[in-house]
Design a protein around this motif. Structure first.
Motif, PDB file in Angstrom:
ATOM      1  N   LEU A  52      40.817  56.008  45.633  1.00  0.00           N
ATOM      2  CA  LEU A  52      41.827  55.654  44.648  1.00  0.00           C
ATOM      3  C   LEU A  52      41.589  54.270  44.050  1.00  0.00           C
ATOM      4  O   LEU A  52      41.894  54.010  42.884  1.00  0.00           O
ATOM      5  N   SER A  53      41.022  53.373  44.845  1.00  0.00           N
ATOM      6  CA  SER A  53      40.813  52.003  44.382  1.00  0.00           C
ATOM      7  C   SER A  53      39.881  51.929  43.172  1.00  0.00           C
ATOM      8  O   SER A  53      39.889  50.938  42.435  1.00  0.00           O
ATOM      9  N   LEU A  54      39.080  52.978  42.940  1.00  0.00           N
ATOM     10  CA  LEU A  54      38.185  52.979  41.789  1.00  0.00           C
ATOM     11  C   LEU A  54      38.948  52.890  40.472  1.00  0.00           C
ATOM     12  O   LEU A  54      38.425  52.388  39.474  1.00  0.00           O
ATOM     13  N   ARG A  55      40.171  53.383  40.468  1.00  0.00           N
ATOM     14  CA  ARG A  55      40.986  53.278  39.248  1.00  0.00           C
ATOM     15  C   ARG A  55      41.195  51.807  38.886  1.00  0.00           C
ATOM     16  O   ARG A  55      41.137  51.421  37.719  1.00  0.00           O
ATOM     17  N   GLY A  56      41.481  51.000  39.908  1.00  0.00           N
ATOM     18  CA  GLY A  56      41.668  49.573  39.662  1.00  0.00           C
ATOM     19  C   GLY A  56      40.367  48.845  39.421  1.00  0.00           C
ATOM     20  O   GLY A  56      40.283  47.948  38.569  1.00  0.00           O
ATOM     21  N   GLU A  57      39.320  49.229  40.145  1.00  0.00           N
ATOM     22  CA  GLU A  57      38.009  48.593  39.974  1.00  0.00           C
ATOM     23  C   GLU A  57      37.441  48.849  38.581  1.00  0.00           C
ATOM     24  O   GLU A  57      36.613  48.077  38.084  1.00  0.00           O
ATOM     25  N   PHE A  58      37.893  49.928  37.957  1.00  0.00           N
ATOM     26  CA  PHE A  58      37.466  50.267  36.597  1.00  0.00           C
ATOM     27  C   PHE A  58      37.773  49.127  35.626  1.00  0.00           C
ATOM     28  O   PHE A  58      37.134  48.988  34.585  1.00  0.00           O
ATOM     29  N   ALA A  59      38.744  48.296  35.962  1.00  0.00           N
ATOM     30  CA  ALA A  59      39.187  47.215  35.082  1.00  0.00           C
ATOM     31  C   ALA A  59      38.327  45.958  35.196  1.00  0.00           C
ATOM     32  O   ALA A  59      38.657  44.923  34.598  1.00  0.00           O
ATOM     33  N   SER A  62      38.023  42.977  32.703  1.00  0.00           N
ATOM     34  CA  SER A  62      39.167  43.073  31.787  1.00  0.00           C
ATOM     35  C   SER A  62      40.121  41.910  32.044  1.00  0.00           C
ATOM     36  O   SER A  62      40.045  41.231  33.061  1.00  0.00           O
ATOM     37  N   ASP A  63      41.026  41.686  31.097  1.00  0.00           N
ATOM     38  CA  ASP A  63      42.019  40.623  31.259  1.00  0.00           C
ATOM     39  C   ASP A  63      43.178  41.039  32.152  1.00  0.00           C
ATOM     40  O   ASP A  63      43.804  40.192  32.792  1.00  0.00           O
ATOM     41  N   PHE A  64      43.458  42.345  32.180  1.00  0.00           N
ATOM     42  CA  PHE A  64      44.644  42.810  32.912  1.00  0.00           C
ATOM     43  C   PHE A  64      44.496  44.300  33.191  1.00  0.00           C
ATOM     44  O   PHE A  64      43.892  45.032  32.402  1.00  0.00           O
ATOM     45  N   PHE A  65      45.031  44.742  34.322  1.00  0.00           N
ATOM     46  CA  PHE A  65      45.046  46.162  34.678  1.00  0.00           C
ATOM     47  C   PHE A  65      46.491  46.620  34.789  1.00  0.00           C
ATOM     48  O   PHE A  65      47.320  45.957  35.428  1.00  0.00           O
ATOM     49  N   SER A 166      47.014  42.248  52.038  1.00  0.00           N
ATOM     50  CA  SER A 166      46.391  42.935  50.903  1.00  0.00           C
ATOM     51  C   SER A 166      47.395  43.876  50.248  1.00  0.00           C
ATOM     52  O   SER A 166      48.462  44.168  50.792  1.00  0.00           O
ATOM     53  N   ASP A 167      47.043  44.363  49.087  1.00  0.00           N
ATOM     54  CA  ASP A 167      47.949  45.230  48.332  1.00  0.00           C
ATOM     55  C   ASP A 167      48.089  46.602  48.986  1.00  0.00           C
ATOM     56  O   ASP A 167      47.108  47.201  49.422  1.00  0.00           O
ATOM     57  N   TYR A 168      49.303  47.105  49.010  1.00  0.00           N
ATOM     58  CA  TYR A 168      49.608  48.409  49.591  1.00  0.00           C
ATOM     59  C   TYR A 168      48.987  49.529  48.765  1.00  0.00           C
ATOM     60  O   TYR A 168      48.449  50.495  49.310  1.00  0.00           O
ATOM     61  N   TYR A 169      49.058  49.399  47.445  1.00  0.00           N
ATOM     62  CA  TYR A 169      48.599  50.482  46.577  1.00  0.00           C
ATOM     63  C   TYR A 169      47.106  50.342  46.275  1.00  0.00           C
ATOM     64  O   TYR A 169      46.624  49.261  45.908  1.00  0.00           O
ATOM     65  N   GLY A 170      46.388  51.469  46.400  1.00  0.00           N
ATOM     66  CA  GLY A 170      44.948  51.467  46.206  1.00  0.00           C
ATOM     67  C   GLY A 170      44.519  50.964  44.839  1.00  0.00           C
ATOM     68  O   GLY A 170      43.525  50.242  44.718  1.00  0.00           O
ATOM     69  N   VAL A 171      45.244  51.345  43.784  1.00  0.00           N
ATOM     70  CA  VAL A 171      44.857  50.911  42.439  1.00  0.00           C
ATOM     71  C   VAL A 171      44.954  49.399  42.305  1.00  0.00           C
ATOM     72  O   VAL A 171      44.119  48.762  41.647  1.00  0.00           O
ATOM     73  N   LEU A 172      45.965  48.809  42.926  1.00  0.00           N
ATOM     74  CA  LEU A 172      46.131  47.358  42.847  1.00  0.00           C
ATOM     75  C   LEU A 172      45.114  46.641  43.728  1.00  0.00           C
ATOM     76  O   LEU A 172      44.638  45.551  43.380  1.00  0.00           O
ATOM     77  N   ALA A 176      42.364  43.931  42.385  1.00  0.00           N
ATOM     78  CA  ALA A 176      42.234  42.646  43.070  1.00  0.00           C
ATOM     79  C   ALA A 176      40.813  42.435  43.585  1.00  0.00           C
ATOM     80  O   ALA A 176      40.287  41.319  43.576  1.00  0.00           O
ATOM     81  N   LYS A 177      40.184  43.504  44.031  1.00  0.00           N
ATOM     82  CA  LYS A 177      38.815  43.426  44.556  1.00  0.00           C
ATOM     83  C   LYS A 177      37.848  42.883  43.513  1.00  0.00           C
ATOM     84  O   LYS A 177      36.896  42.152  43.849  1.00  0.00           O
ATOM     85  N   VAL A 178      38.069  43.232  42.249  1.00  0.00           N
ATOM     86  CA  VAL A 178      37.185  42.754  41.183  1.00  0.00           C
ATOM     87  C   VAL A 178      37.800  41.555  40.456  1.00  0.00           C
ATOM     88  O   VAL A 178      37.354  41.186  39.359  1.00  0.00           O
ATOM     89  N   GLY A 179      38.822  40.946  41.070  1.00  0.00           N
ATOM     90  CA  GLY A 179      39.404  39.721  40.551  1.00  0.00           C
ATOM     91  C   GLY A 179      40.282  39.862  39.334  1.00  0.00           C
ATOM     92  O   GLY A 179      40.507  38.893  38.594  1.00  0.00           O
ATOM     93  N   VAL A 180      40.822  41.057  39.109  1.00  0.00           N
ATOM     94  CA  VAL A 180      41.619  41.316  37.909  1.00  0.00           C
ATOM     95  C   VAL A 180      43.115  41.374  38.256  1.00  0.00           C
ATOM     96  O   VAL A 180      43.502  42.081  39.193  1.00  0.00           O
TER      97      VAL A 180
END
Length: 231
Positions: A52-59, A62-65, A166-172, A176-180
């Motif tokens: 699920l974290s790939l959704r957030g890493e996709f950003a 980017s400036d914001f997710f 760390s963040d509870y939700y995988g997307v977040l 965060a993993k990619v600094g966004v």
């Protein structure tokens, strides 16, 4: 009324992408443009259940997710059937990741989105008050089930973290993993009949799109295209 959160948030996302570009010149990229999503070789349920974290890493870069949602509550919370929760339950909730909560500049974006959604929802008659509780660095409250499911609360920016911080939700976590900086927007509770009906009718969907766009633009200090700057 038959309601699908995934179908509705896709409509909101597409509308938001267009409005941001047309009204403010802000570019955005959707993780999906149809019923299917494929990231990193994972598709649909496999993606959400395994990576699920790939959704957030996709950003990355980017400036914001932003992850778009409509909210739910526990089964039969507050003594009402799940799909017939009382009107007073409804509120916009912005869940911020660990990057956002450390910088007021990012929190301001979350605050502006929340305030705009509260105003739009109040105008649409699905919110008891247009009040929204703004958050400051070091004062972001932890998400709780009592707050999420409780009647009579105003919307607010919250965090939801694990024991290790760390963040509870995988997307977040992914963002965060990619600094966004990243947020989840819970626009309103689809377990409230009036909310579902107005979303299906379309008026509330447009209100959410307007609120999201206005909040993002104001948070990042963008003016509407064609509007003169104050001298």
């Amino acid at each position: 009324i038959k309601y699908s959160e995934g179908e509705m948030t896709l409509l909101i996302g597409k509308g938001l992408e267009k409005k941001l570009k047309k009204d403010y010149g802000i570019s955005s990229v959707l993780t999906r443009t149809g019923p299917d999503i494929v990231l990193g070789g994972y598709k649909n349920f496999e993606l959400d259940s395994k990576k699920l974290s790939l959704r957030g890493e996709f950003a990355k870069n980017s400036d914001f997710f932003i992850s778009l949602h409509t909210n739910a509550n526990e089964v039969n919370a507050n003594g009402y059937p799940t799909i017939s929760q009382h009107f007073s339950l409804n509120k916009p909730i912005i869940i911020a990741n660990t990057v956002v909560i450390k910088k007021q500049e990012y929190l301001n974006v979350a605050n502006e989105i929340g305030k705009a959604l509260a105003r739009e929802s109040f105008r649409e008659g699905v919110l008891k008050s247009n009040q929204f509780e703004e958050a400051k660095v070091s004062e972001v409250r932890e998400w709780t089930k009592k707050y999420n499911d409780g009647n009579g609360y105003s919307g607010k920016v919250v965090k939801r973290t694990l024991e290790d911080g760390s963040d509870y939700y995988g997307v977040l976590r992914g963002a965060a993993k990619v600094g966004v900086p990243g947020i989840i927007i819970e626009h309103g509770h689809h377990t409230v009949f009036e909310v579902r009906k107005k979303l299906m009718d379309g008026s509330l969907r447009e209100a959410y799109i307007n609120g999201d766009a206005e909040g993002i633009a104001k948070g990042f200090k963008f003016q509407k295209i064609g509007e003169l700057k104050d001298e």
